[in-house]
Design a protein around this motif. Structure first.
Motif, PDB file in Angstrom:
ATOM      1  N   ARG A 164     -12.681 -20.405 -39.901  1.00  0.00           N
ATOM      2  CA  ARG A 164     -13.024 -21.041 -41.128  1.00  0.00           C
ATOM      3  C   ARG A 164     -12.181 -20.598 -42.329  1.00  0.00           C
ATOM      4  NH1 ARG A 164     -15.998 -19.610 -45.455  1.00  0.00           N
ATOM      5  NH2 ARG A 164     -16.438 -17.810 -44.525  1.00  0.00           N
ATOM      6  N   ARG A 165     -12.171 -19.177 -42.309  1.00  0.00           N
ATOM      7  CA  ARG A 165     -11.286 -18.652 -43.334  1.00  0.00           C
ATOM      8  C   ARG A 165      -9.837 -19.149 -43.379  1.00  0.00           C
ATOM      9  NH1 ARG A 165     -11.081 -12.725 -42.907  1.00  0.00           N
ATOM     10  NH2 ARG A 165      -9.918 -12.820 -44.817  1.00  0.00           N
ATOM     11  N   ALA A 166      -8.959 -19.203 -42.174  1.00  0.00           N
ATOM     12  CA  ALA A 166      -7.746 -19.600 -41.958  1.00  0.00           C
ATOM     13  C   ALA A 166      -7.538 -20.847 -42.283  1.00  0.00           C
ATOM     14  CB  ALA A 166      -7.445 -19.403 -40.532  1.00  0.00           C
ATOM     15  N   MET A 167      -8.547 -21.887 -42.219  1.00  0.00           N
ATOM     16  CA  MET A 167      -8.603 -23.357 -42.656  1.00  0.00           C
ATOM     17  C   MET A 167      -8.743 -23.084 -44.223  1.00  0.00           C
ATOM     18  SD  MET A 167      -7.889 -25.259 -40.237  1.00  0.00           S
ATOM     19  CE  MET A 167      -6.721 -23.883 -39.779  1.00  0.00           C
ATOM     20  N   LEU A 168      -9.143 -22.274 -44.980  1.00  0.00           N
ATOM     21  CA  LEU A 168      -9.234 -22.290 -46.403  1.00  0.00           C
ATOM     22  C   LEU A 168      -7.963 -21.855 -47.051  1.00  0.00           C
ATOM     23  CD1 LEU A 168     -12.996 -20.821 -46.595  1.00  0.00           C
ATOM     24  CD2 LEU A 168     -12.169 -23.298 -47.138  1.00  0.00           C
ATOM     25  N   ARG A 169      -7.001 -21.463 -46.182  1.00  0.00           N
ATOM     26  CA  ARG A 169      -5.810 -21.127 -47.018  1.00  0.00           C
ATOM     27  C   ARG A 169      -4.981 -22.269 -47.387  1.00  0.00           C
ATOM     28  NH1 ARG A 169      -2.866 -17.527 -42.209  1.00  0.00           N
ATOM     29  NH2 ARG A 169      -3.522 -19.308 -41.166  1.00  0.00           N
ATOM     30  N   PRO A 170      -4.234 -22.299 -48.324  1.00  0.00           N
ATOM     31  CA  PRO A 170      -3.402 -23.266 -48.795  1.00  0.00           C
ATOM     32  C   PRO A 170      -2.734 -24.196 -47.621  1.00  0.00           C
ATOM     33  CG  PRO A 170      -2.776 -21.420 -50.186  1.00  0.00           C
ATOM     34  CD  PRO A 170      -3.705 -20.892 -48.846  1.00  0.00           C
ATOM     35  N   GLU A 171      -2.682 -25.420 -47.665  1.00  0.00           N
ATOM     36  CA  GLU A 171      -2.003 -26.172 -46.716  1.00  0.00           C
ATOM     37  C   GLU A 171      -0.870 -25.739 -46.178  1.00  0.00           C
ATOM     38  OE1 GLU A 171      -1.980 -30.371 -47.534  1.00  0.00           O
ATOM     39  OE2 GLU A 171      -1.357 -31.037 -45.862  1.00  0.00           O
ATOM     40  N   SER A 172       0.080 -25.418 -46.901  1.00  0.00           N
ATOM     41  CA  SER A 172       1.330 -25.073 -46.292  1.00  0.00           C
ATOM     42  C   SER A 172       1.398 -23.495 -45.504  1.00  0.00           C
ATOM     43  CB  SER A 172       2.304 -24.622 -47.714  1.00  0.00           C
ATOM     44  OG  SER A 172       1.634 -23.467 -48.389  1.00  0.00           O
ATOM     45  N   ARG A 190      -1.687 -23.052 -43.643  1.00  0.00           N
ATOM     46  CA  ARG A 190      -2.993 -22.941 -42.927  1.00  0.00           C
ATOM     47  C   ARG A 190      -2.876 -22.731 -41.591  1.00  0.00           C
ATOM     48  NH1 ARG A 190      -5.857 -28.017 -44.840  1.00  0.00           N
ATOM     49  NH2 ARG A 190      -5.724 -26.809 -46.694  1.00  0.00           N
ATOM     50  N   TRP A 191      -1.462 -22.986 -40.707  1.00  0.00           N
ATOM     51  CA  TRP A 191      -1.256 -22.732 -39.609  1.00  0.00           C
ATOM     52  C   TRP A 191      -0.329 -21.669 -39.138  1.00  0.00           C
ATOM     53  CZ3 TRP A 191      -4.180 -25.287 -35.944  1.00  0.00           C
ATOM     54  CH2 TRP A 191      -4.999 -26.444 -36.479  1.00  0.00           C
ATOM     55  N   ASP A 192      -0.218 -20.847 -40.229  1.00  0.00           N
ATOM     56  CA  ASP A 192       0.572 -19.486 -39.908  1.00  0.00           C
ATOM     57  C   ASP A 192      -0.341 -18.647 -39.115  1.00  0.00           C
ATOM     58  OD1 ASP A 192       2.015 -19.454 -43.116  1.00  0.00           O
ATOM     59  OD2 ASP A 192       2.864 -20.217 -41.388  1.00  0.00           O
ATOM     60  N   PRO A 193       0.199 -17.690 -38.216  1.00  0.00           N
ATOM     61  CA  PRO A 193      -0.605 -16.760 -37.342  1.00  0.00           C
ATOM     62  C   PRO A 193      -1.145 -15.796 -38.306  1.00  0.00           C
ATOM     63  CG  PRO A 193       1.796 -16.443 -36.969  1.00  0.00           C
ATOM     64  CD  PRO A 193       1.833 -17.779 -37.948  1.00  0.00           C
ATOM     65  N   LEU A 194      -2.237 -15.259 -37.937  1.00  0.00           N
ATOM     66  CA  LEU A 194      -2.926 -14.197 -38.394  1.00  0.00           C
ATOM     67  C   LEU A 194      -2.490 -12.902 -37.868  1.00  0.00           C
ATOM     68  CD1 LEU A 194      -4.850 -16.856 -38.905  1.00  0.00           C
ATOM     69  CD2 LEU A 194      -6.775 -15.150 -39.175  1.00  0.00           C
ATOM     70  N   VAL A 195      -2.954 -11.767 -38.578  1.00  0.00           N
ATOM     71  CA  VAL A 195      -2.340 -10.526 -38.113  1.00  0.00           C
ATOM     72  C   VAL A 195      -3.628  -9.561 -37.723  1.00  0.00           C
ATOM     73  CG1 VAL A 195      -1.130  -8.222 -38.360  1.00  0.00           C
ATOM     74  CG2 VAL A 195      -0.322 -10.501 -39.267  1.00  0.00           C
ATOM     75  N   CYS A 196      -3.802  -8.949 -36.518  1.00  0.00           N
ATOM     76  CA  CYS A 196      -5.100  -8.169 -36.215  1.00  0.00           C
ATOM     77  C   CYS A 196      -4.754  -6.783 -36.290  1.00  0.00           C
ATOM     78  CB  CYS A 196      -5.512  -8.816 -34.807  1.00  0.00           C
ATOM     79  SG  CYS A 196      -6.919  -7.689 -34.172  1.00  0.00           S
ATOM     80  N   THR A 197      -5.267  -6.043 -37.140  1.00  0.00           N
ATOM     81  CA  THR A 197      -5.294  -4.653 -37.267  1.00  0.00           C
ATOM     82  C   THR A 197      -6.307  -3.979 -36.843  1.00  0.00           C
ATOM     83  OG1 THR A 197      -5.925  -4.586 -39.573  1.00  0.00           O
ATOM     84  CG2 THR A 197      -3.547  -5.073 -39.018  1.00  0.00           C
ATOM     85  N   ASP A 198      -6.095  -2.508 -36.528  1.00  0.00           N
ATOM     86  CA  ASP A 198      -7.308  -1.860 -36.014  1.00  0.00           C
ATOM     87  C   ASP A 198      -7.840  -0.984 -37.410  1.00  0.00           C
ATOM     88  OD1 ASP A 198      -5.630   0.908 -34.508  1.00  0.00           O
ATOM     89  OD2 ASP A 198      -5.629   0.504 -36.574  1.00  0.00           O
TER      90      ASP A 198
END
Length: 400
Positions: free
Chosen positions: A358-366, A368-376
């Motif tokens: 849901r948060r990823a889809m709330l990003r600006p359209e340009s 929206r489909w960029d990968p996220l980064v997982c950190t510990d």
């Protein structure tokens, strides 16, 4: 190393915070603060405090910092430490009383500058992949002594400044400028006692802290109070939307600890995990760490970001790496699907795939489909999260 373990988000690594400077040696007092049960100190307006404070400032042995561990609730590992003042003096008194007396007799800037100097120096003793937090009154950041204790360092990575007052920092004032500069040097900013009223919420919104500590009043009895659990989730969601982390402080029972793990709170501290001590505790007892890991595994084996993380190279090379790190070690950018670089959105491995999608889809359209980064919990990059894999995980979640 950075303490950047992004704040609590609903269902995704939801909470971060630290303990009070006033932890003492005996019985719990109001708001869970531990005070000396048989204090013999005079009132803070007694002139005798002048000599006692001067002795504490002159004699290095009269004032020390003890370290209370901050634990990552997904792994049971020690992620950092809060440094808490301890005093040797002519009478027994809790640290809060000493600082109140210092404020009354004009010694507070010198005393807090001393604390900050010792805290920054303590980084030399930090175990790998850990951070430290230290308290500071935000109004004192305008004082030259206090500001100088921080600004004399060009590298403040692994340091978290915990603001101990709910006093709004003037965006145009000198205190705000000090915060801007210490953040630029790699320090993070934490706010304590989240959930204690309108003033705290106003500061939270204006300051946008990196770490938010849940007030002890929300943590006590969270295992038996559904309203408190709901409030923890609300704060996790709010802070997560601001790209911060939540830390639960004052965790005193196993029931509270298990409830916080189940809620997805990423960091916690309290007597159930470890008391302040002169040396930094490198690790919890193996049995306790294993119990925390098992509890976390039972509560979140499925539906979490960890299930869709893909390997990625993290570094400072735009040519060779997938995740770009800033000079202070924090995640800065991620390589998008088209090969272009974009600002990175970081998520915890324990985060809910539904909430993160849901948060990823709330990003600006340009973006929206960029990968996220997982950190510990220490800010170390675990990998990237492709958004298409995230969406498929949501579709496979129970009830969808």
């Amino acid at each position: 190393m950075s303490p950047r373990s992004r704040p609590v988000r609903r269902g995704a690594g939801r909470s971060v915070g630290t303990g009070s400077r006033s932890v003492g040696s005996s019985a719990p007092g109001p708001r869970g603060v531990v005070i000396d049960a048989d204090s013999t100190a005079p009132p803070v307006d007694d002139p005798a405090w002048r000599a006692a404070l001067q002795d504490a400032l002159d004699d290095p042995a009269a004032h020390a910092l003890h370290a209370q561990p901050v634990v990552e609730l997904a792994t049971g590992m020690v992620a950092g430490y809060e440094l808490l003042s301890r005093f040797q003096g002519p009478w027994r008194a809790s640290p809060d009383v000493w600082f109140a007396a210092a404020q009354r007799w004009g010694a507070n800037p010198r005393l807090q500058a001393r604390v900050l100097q010792k805290a920054v120096a303590a980084r030399a003793d930090l175990p790998p992949n850990t951070f430290l937090t230290v308290n500071v009154d935000p109004h004192l950041l305008s004082d030259d002594l206090v500001a100088g204790a921080l600004l004399e360092h060009t590298d403040l990575s692994r340091v978290v400044l915990e603001l101990t007052e709910h006093t709004r920092v003037d965006a145009e004032g000198s205190a705000a400028e000090v915060l801007r500069r210490v953040r630029a040097a790699g320090a993070l900013v934490a706010m304590d006692d989240a959930g204690t009223g309108y003033a705290g919420l106003e500061l939270l919104i204006s300051l946008r802290p990196d770490i938010v500590k849940l007030d002890r009043a929300l943590v006590t009895g969270v295992d038996s109070d559904p309203v408190k659990r709901a409030l923890v989730e609300v704060f996790g969601d709010l802070v997560g939307r601001m790209d911060g982390w939540i830390l639960a402080e004052g965790v005193e029972t196993r029931g509270e600890l298990d409830a916080l793990i189940g809620l997805g709170v990423p960091l916690a501290q309290g007597w159930a995990l470890g008391r302040p001590q002169p040396e930094m505790l490198a690790a919890l007892p193996a049995e306790e760490a294993a119990r925390i890991r098992a509890t976390a595994a039972r509560t979140s084996l499925t539906g979490n970001v960890a299930s869709v993380v893909r390997p990625a190279r993290a570094g400072r090379s735009r040519a060779d790496d997938d995740v770009l790190l800033a000079d202070n070690g924090l995640v800065a950018e991620v390589r998008g699907a088209s090969g272009r670089w974009a600002p990175a959105m970081t998520v915890a491995p324990s985060a809910s795939v539904t909430e993160v999608a849901r948060r990823a889809m709330l990003r600006p359209e340009s973006r929206r489909w960029d990968p996220l980064v997982c950190t510990d919990g220490s800010g170390v990059v675990l990998g990237t999260v492709p958004v298409d894999a995230l969406v498929l995980a949501v579709c496979d979640s129970p009830g969808t």
